[in-house]
Each structure stands twice: as C-alpha cells, then as structure tokens.
Design a protein around this motif. Structure first.
Motif, PDB file in Angstrom:
ATOM      1  N   LEU A 185      -4.972   1.195  -1.332  1.00 20.14           N
ATOM      2  CA  LEU A 185      -6.060   0.294  -1.700  1.00 20.14           C
ATOM      3  C   LEU A 185      -6.192   0.180  -3.213  1.00 20.14           C
ATOM      4  O   LEU A 185      -6.396  -0.917  -3.748  1.00 20.14           O
ATOM      5  N   THR A 186      -6.090   1.294  -3.906  1.00 20.02           N
ATOM      6  CA  THR A 186      -6.164   1.263  -5.378  1.00 20.02           C
ATOM      7  C   THR A 186      -5.060   0.394  -5.953  1.00 20.02           C
ATOM      8  O   THR A 186      -5.295  -0.426  -6.847  1.00 20.02           O
ATOM      9  N   ALA A 187      -3.836   0.554  -5.430  1.00 21.90           N
ATOM     10  CA  ALA A 187      -2.720  -0.274  -5.912  1.00 21.90           C
ATOM     11  C   ALA A 187      -2.958  -1.739  -5.600  1.00 21.90           C
ATOM     12  O   ALA A 187      -2.662  -2.618  -6.423  1.00 21.90           O
ATOM     13  N   GLY A 188      -3.509  -2.030  -4.408  1.00 20.99           N
ATOM     14  CA  GLY A 188      -3.783  -3.417  -4.059  1.00 20.99           C
ATOM     15  C   GLY A 188      -4.818  -4.053  -4.963  1.00 20.99           C
ATOM     16  O   GLY A 188      -4.697  -5.228  -5.349  1.00 20.99           O
ATOM     17  N   LEU A 189      -5.841  -3.291  -5.340  1.00 25.21           N
ATOM     18  CA  LEU A 189      -6.878  -3.827  -6.228  1.00 25.21           C
ATOM     19  C   LEU A 189      -6.332  -4.076  -7.627  1.00 25.21           C
ATOM     20  O   LEU A 189      -6.665  -5.083  -8.273  1.00 25.21           O
ATOM     21  N   VAL A 190      -5.494  -3.179  -8.125  1.00 23.17           N
ATOM     22  CA  VAL A 190      -4.872  -3.390  -9.438  1.00 23.17           C
ATOM     23  C   VAL A 190      -3.958  -4.604  -9.392  1.00 23.17           C
ATOM     24  O   VAL A 190      -3.930  -5.429 -10.322  1.00 23.17           O
ATOM     25  N   LEU A 191      -3.199  -4.755  -8.307  1.00 20.92           N
ATOM     26  CA  LEU A 191      -2.348  -5.934  -8.150  1.00 20.92           C
ATOM     27  C   LEU A 191      -3.183  -7.215  -8.117  1.00 20.92           C
ATOM     28  O   LEU A 191      -2.785  -8.237  -8.684  1.00 20.92           O
ATOM     29  N   ALA A 192      -4.329  -7.162  -7.442  1.00 18.53           N
ATOM     30  CA  ALA A 192      -5.193  -8.344  -7.377  1.00 18.53           C
ATOM     31  C   ALA A 192      -5.620  -8.778  -8.774  1.00 18.53           C
ATOM     32  O   ALA A 192      -5.652  -9.972  -9.087  1.00 18.53           O
ATOM     33  N   GLY A 250       4.838 -13.706  -5.199  1.00 20.22           N
ATOM     34  CA  GLY A 250       6.119 -13.212  -5.685  1.00 20.22           C
ATOM     35  C   GLY A 250       5.942 -12.138  -6.748  1.00 20.22           C
ATOM     36  O   GLY A 250       6.685 -11.147  -6.777  1.00 20.22           O
ATOM     37  N   ARG A 251       4.937 -12.309  -7.611  1.00 19.26           N
ATOM     38  CA  ARG A 251       4.651 -11.287  -8.630  1.00 19.26           C
ATOM     39  C   ARG A 251       4.158 -10.009  -7.964  1.00 19.26           C
ATOM     40  O   ARG A 251       4.547  -8.900  -8.359  1.00 19.26           O
ATOM     41  N   ALA A 252       3.325 -10.125  -6.953  1.00 20.69           N
ATOM     42  CA  ALA A 252       2.776  -8.940  -6.291  1.00 20.69           C
ATOM     43  C   ALA A 252       3.853  -8.150  -5.556  1.00 20.69           C
ATOM     44  O   ALA A 252       3.848  -6.912  -5.569  1.00 20.69           O
ATOM     45  N   LEU A 253       4.779  -8.847  -4.909  1.00 19.89           N
ATOM     46  CA  LEU A 253       5.821  -8.165  -4.145  1.00 19.89           C
ATOM     47  C   LEU A 253       6.736  -7.333  -5.038  1.00 19.89           C
ATOM     48  O   LEU A 253       7.197  -6.264  -4.631  1.00 19.89           O
ATOM     49  N   GLY A 254       6.995  -7.814  -6.233  1.00 18.61           N
ATOM     50  CA  GLY A 254       7.952  -7.133  -7.094  1.00 18.61           C
ATOM     51  C   GLY A 254       7.360  -6.275  -8.188  1.00 18.61           C
ATOM     52  O   GLY A 254       8.113  -5.700  -8.985  1.00 18.61           O
ATOM     53  N   GLU A 255       6.047  -6.148  -8.264  1.00 16.99           N
ATOM     54  CA  GLU A 255       5.430  -5.370  -9.332  1.00 16.99           C
ATOM     55  C   GLU A 255       5.829  -3.896  -9.228  1.00 16.99           C
ATOM     56  O   GLU A 255       5.843  -3.317  -8.145  1.00 16.99           O
ATOM     57  N   THR A 256       6.111  -3.296 -10.379  1.00 13.18           N
ATOM     58  CA  THR A 256       6.660  -1.934 -10.381  1.00 13.18           C
ATOM     59  C   THR A 256       5.737  -0.926 -11.064  1.00 13.18           C
ATOM     60  O   THR A 256       5.175  -0.037 -10.416  1.00 13.18           O
ATOM     61  N   MET A 257       5.579  -1.033 -12.376  1.00 11.09           N
ATOM     62  CA  MET A 257       4.972   0.057 -13.139  1.00 11.09           C
ATOM     63  C   MET A 257       3.508   0.287 -12.783  1.00 11.09           C
ATOM     64  O   MET A 257       3.078   1.434 -12.580  1.00 11.09           O
ATOM     65  N   ALA A 258       2.726  -0.781 -12.707  1.00  8.77           N
ATOM     66  CA  ALA A 258       1.299  -0.604 -12.411  1.00  8.77           C
ATOM     67  C   ALA A 258       1.104   0.048 -11.050  1.00  8.77           C
ATOM     68  O   ALA A 258       0.261   0.941 -10.879  1.00  8.77           O
ATOM     69  N   VAL A 259       1.883  -0.375 -10.064  1.00  6.41           N
ATOM     70  CA  VAL A 259       1.782   0.200  -8.721  1.00  6.41           C
ATOM     71  C   VAL A 259       2.251   1.647  -8.729  1.00  6.41           C
ATOM     72  O   VAL A 259       1.633   2.518  -8.091  1.00  6.41           O
ATOM     73  N   THR A 260       3.317   1.939  -9.449  1.00  6.49           N
ATOM     74  CA  THR A 260       3.841   3.302  -9.516  1.00  6.49           C
ATOM     75  C   THR A 260       2.794   4.270 -10.051  1.00  6.49           C
ATOM     76  O   THR A 260       2.705   5.415  -9.593  1.00  6.49           O
ATOM     77  N   PHE A 261       1.972   3.821 -10.978  1.00  7.71           N
ATOM     78  CA  PHE A 261       0.982   4.694 -11.586  1.00  7.71           C
ATOM     79  C   PHE A 261      -0.139   5.075 -10.625  1.00  7.71           C
ATOM     80  O   PHE A 261      -0.686   6.166 -10.714  1.00  7.71           O
ATOM     81  N   VAL A 262      -0.523   4.183  -9.723  1.00  7.89           N
ATOM     82  CA  VAL A 262      -1.777   4.376  -8.982  1.00  7.89           C
ATOM     83  C   VAL A 262      -1.616   4.524  -7.475  1.00  7.89           C
ATOM     84  O   VAL A 262      -2.591   4.818  -6.786  1.00  7.89           O
ATOM     85  N   ILE A 263      -0.421   4.347  -6.922  1.00 10.95           N
ATOM     86  CA  ILE A 263      -0.291   4.362  -5.463  1.00 10.95           C
ATOM     87  C   ILE A 263      -0.099   5.767  -4.904  1.00 10.95           C
ATOM     88  O   ILE A 263      -0.295   6.000  -3.714  1.00 10.95           O
ATOM     89  N   GLY A 264       0.299   6.716  -5.730  1.00 12.99           N
ATOM     90  CA  GLY A 264       0.448   8.087  -5.263  1.00 12.99           C
ATOM     91  C   GLY A 264       1.872   8.483  -4.938  1.00 12.99           C
ATOM     92  O   GLY A 264       2.212   9.665  -4.925  1.00 12.99           O
ATOM     93  N   ASN A 265       2.738   7.515  -4.610  1.00 12.92           N
ATOM     94  CA  ASN A 265       4.171   7.754  -4.392  1.00 12.92           C
ATOM     95  C   ASN A 265       4.440   8.791  -3.312  1.00 12.92           C
ATOM     96  O   ASN A 265       5.199   9.754  -3.496  1.00 12.92           O
ATOM     97  N   ALA A 266       3.812   8.623  -2.154  1.00 11.75           N
ATOM     98  CA  ALA A 266       4.053   9.476  -0.992  1.00 11.75           C
ATOM     99  C   ALA A 266       4.977   8.749  -0.031  1.00 11.75           C
ATOM    100  O   ALA A 266       4.734   7.586   0.309  1.00 11.75           O
ATOM    101  N   THR A 267       6.030   9.414   0.413  1.00 11.61           N
ATOM    102  CA  THR A 267       7.030   8.777   1.270  1.00 11.61           C
ATOM    103  C   THR A 267       6.703   9.002   2.740  1.00 11.61           C
ATOM    104  O   THR A 267       7.512   9.516   3.511  1.00 11.61           O
ATOM    105  N   LYS A 268       5.512   8.615   3.130  1.00 12.02           N
ATOM    106  CA  LYS A 268       5.075   8.761   4.524  1.00 12.02           C
ATOM    107  C   LYS A 268       4.106   7.641   4.854  1.00 12.02           C
ATOM    108  O   LYS A 268       3.198   7.347   4.082  1.00 12.02           O
ATOM    109  N   ILE A 269       4.291   7.028   6.012  1.00 13.37           N
ATOM    110  CA  ILE A 269       3.396   5.956   6.446  1.00 13.37           C
ATOM    111  C   ILE A 269       2.122   6.567   7.011  1.00 13.37           C
ATOM    112  O   ILE A 269       2.168   7.427   7.887  1.00 13.37           O
ATOM    113  N   GLN A 270       0.977   6.105   6.499  1.00 13.59           N
ATOM    114  CA  GLN A 270      -0.313   6.543   7.002  1.00 13.59           C
ATOM    115  C   GLN A 270      -1.162   5.312   7.285  1.00 13.59           C
ATOM    116  O   GLN A 270      -1.089   4.315   6.574  1.00 13.59           O
ATOM    117  N   SER A 271      -1.973   5.411   8.328  1.00 13.04           N
ATOM    118  CA  SER A 271      -2.751   4.248   8.759  1.00 13.04           C
ATOM    119  C   SER A 271      -3.866   3.904   7.789  1.00 13.04           C
ATOM    120  O   SER A 271      -4.255   2.748   7.663  1.00 13.04           O
TER     121      SER A 271
END
Length: 329
Positions: A185-192, A250-271
């Motif tokens: 959610l945090t990454a989605g809000l920053v992307l928005a 298209g910008r949202a799908l490919g965004e890298t650095m901002a999402v990397t900072f705030v998404i947590g980078n966990a390699t597991k799907i959670q609901s």
C-alpha cells in the motif's frame, strides 16, 4: 528595341530551366528528408527488437529450466537455484492498480478544477507546480517515502486501517498484519503521487481543446458545471484522457527506485496490502548486482522480459481501445 528583342528569348528559355533546377533540388531535399525520417523509425524498431531478443536470449535458460511454472511459482531461493516470478508479478500489478485507483480520479479532478473552476490568475502557477512534480527524480520520491511518508503510514494510517477496515467481512484480510510502514500500500501511494502529474497535465491540455461554444450552449440551457463536465468535456476528450491514463500506467508498471525504497522487498505473496512485498523492477534492482552468472542471472533477465511483455500488452490494448473509440466517433 533590337537588343531587348534579342535578349528576351534567352531569358524566356532560362526561366523554365531555373524552375526545373529549383524543383529538382526541392524534390531531392524532400526525398532525403523522407528517407531520413524512415531511417529513424527503422532504427527505433531495430533497437526495440534488439532489446527484446537480448532479453529473451538471456532469459531462455530460466524458461527452459522452469517452463511455464516460472510464471506461477512464488519460490525465490538463490542458494537452491529455485526461482519463480509470481511474487514479483503480483506486486507489480497490485501496486500499479492501487496507484491508478487513486491517481486517476484525483488527477481528473485537478484537471477539471484548473480548466473550469480555478480563478484565472492561479491556473498557471498551479499548473506549473503540478508539472514540476513530473520532473522530480524517482529516487527523491523514494527518499521522501522512507524518511517522511513511511513513519506516517506506520504511526497513523496503517493502525487506523487495521482497526477499522481490518474488521470488515469480505475485505478485512486486505488490511491485516502489523503496521511496519513499509508495504504494498505504501508503494502504491508513492506511485500514485508520481503518476499524478502525468494524468493531470495531459487531461488539462485535452480539456482546454473543448470548443467554448459547446460549454456555453450547455450552460445556456441550465446545465451545472458537473453536468457540463460529465456530458460535454469528458466525452469530447475521452481519447486523450485515456491516452494520458495509459501513459501514467506505463510509468507505474516500470517504476524502480521509489518502489524499492518503500515496498519492503519481501519475496512472498501475502493477501494483505499492508504487508511487505516486491515488484519486478525492485527485485531486479536489488539482486542483479549480486547475481551469479547462470540460472540466477537468467531468472532476473526473465523477470525483465516478463515486465516488457506486460507493459507492451497494456499499451497495445490501450492503442486498440483508442482506435475503436476513434472509429465509433
């Protein structure tokens, strides 16, 4: 008289010759310009094809090893050389969806305000301020997200969502878990926030192309501003609005650095959208430098190829939809 008469035939003959030479030069320049632009277009297509082929060649060992299961597996274990793209694909799509759900209505609302309701002296300053947001580097958004927005999410927004929406049947599972601050959610809000200027700027520009006489006629028969926007402005400019929305997607799908900072980078799907996750671009950015040559690197290249395919399909669908709308219009 005799001298003039003798010179006239010469001048008359040279004039067509000069015109023919001038037309020949113009035709040569026109042909040269045509071939130059054609070469530029072919160069772009060649570069695009080169990127696709290079990614596919690099990704082929992973596709050959894991097959179609690579798309649906959520396992990502470099020590065991077990890789799957499902977690990254899920995070990419969900963060982009959250960003679009927030940015599209807000961006259209701002565009309507600037073109229909805003006090005239304020239109340009507000418009310039919004366009400046589009020029801020993504890493600045990431730093702001980590040091300023994440504490707000952790201390206020996420606890509020957990205590309220987390108890609602049917959707409560989306808002459960501890409030870490990081998360989808945090990454989605920053992307928005990042894609908002694109939607607003494009929508404002196309709204300004609506003929004034149409709006004045609607106001003249007693329509409200809401009715004018809904029945005149939006239908008249729907092709341009959708184009701006797809540009932002298209910008949202490919965004890298901002999402990397705030998404947590966990390699597991959670609901829960409050939980930490990852995206394709974030996973590549985090792990490519440490990837060993072989299956690990090939799996990361496969993620890049999948992201390219997703973006291409989304933009192709947008172009197809716009073409159909133009034919109906």
């Amino acid at each position: 008289m005799t001298a003039t008469a003798l010179q006239s035939p010469s001048a008359a003959q040279s004039a067509p010759i000069d015109r023919s030479r001038a037309l020949g030069r113009l035709k040569s320049l026109d042909n040269g310009f045509r071939w130059l632009t054609f070469g530029a277009a072919v160069l772009i297509l060649a570069l695009l094809l080169g990127v696709v082929v290079s990614l596919f060649i690099g990704a082929w060992p992973a596709f050959r090893e894991f097959g179609v299961g690579f798309l649906f597996s959520s396992v990502w274990s470099p020590p065991k050389e077990q890789f799957g793209a499902a977690t990254a694909i899920y995070g990419t799509l969900v963060t982009s969806l959250i960003a679009m759900l927030i940015a599209v209505p807000v961006g259209l609302g701002i565009a309507v305000f600037l073109t229909e309701l805003c006090w005239l002296p304020l239109r340009r300053p507000i418009g310039v301020a919004i366009e400046l947001l589009a020029g801020i580097p993504s890493i600045i958004y990431g730093i702001w997200g980590v040091y300023y927005f994440r504490p707000v999410m952790q201390g206020y927004i996420q606890p509020f969502l957990i205590s309220t929406l987390g108890n609602v049947p049917g959707i409560g599972f989306l808002f459960q878990g501890p409030p870490f601050g990081y998360g989808v959610l945090t990454a989605g809000l920053v992307l928005a926030l990042m894609i908002l200027p694109f939607i607003t700027a494009v929508s404002r520009d196309v709204f300004e192309t609506v003929p004034t006489v149409l709006k004045e006629a609607a106001y003249g028969i007693g329509s409200t501003t809401f009715e004018v926007v809904g029945n005149i402005v939006i239908p008249y400019t729907r092709v341009g609005v959708i184009g701006g929305v797809m540009l932002a997607l298209g910008r949202a799908l490919g965004e890298t650095m901002a999402v990397t900072f705030v998404i947590g980078n966990a390699t597991k799907i959670q609901s829960s959208i409050l939980a930490q996750g990852t995206t394709i671009s974030a996973m590549i950015a985090n792990q490519f430098a440490d990837a060993d040559p072989g299956l690990f690197t090939s799996s990361l290249l496969a993620l890049g190829f999948i992201l390219f395919v997703i973006t291409f399909l989304v933009l192709a669908a947008a172009r197809w939809m716009l073409a159909r709308m133009q034919l109906k219009a």
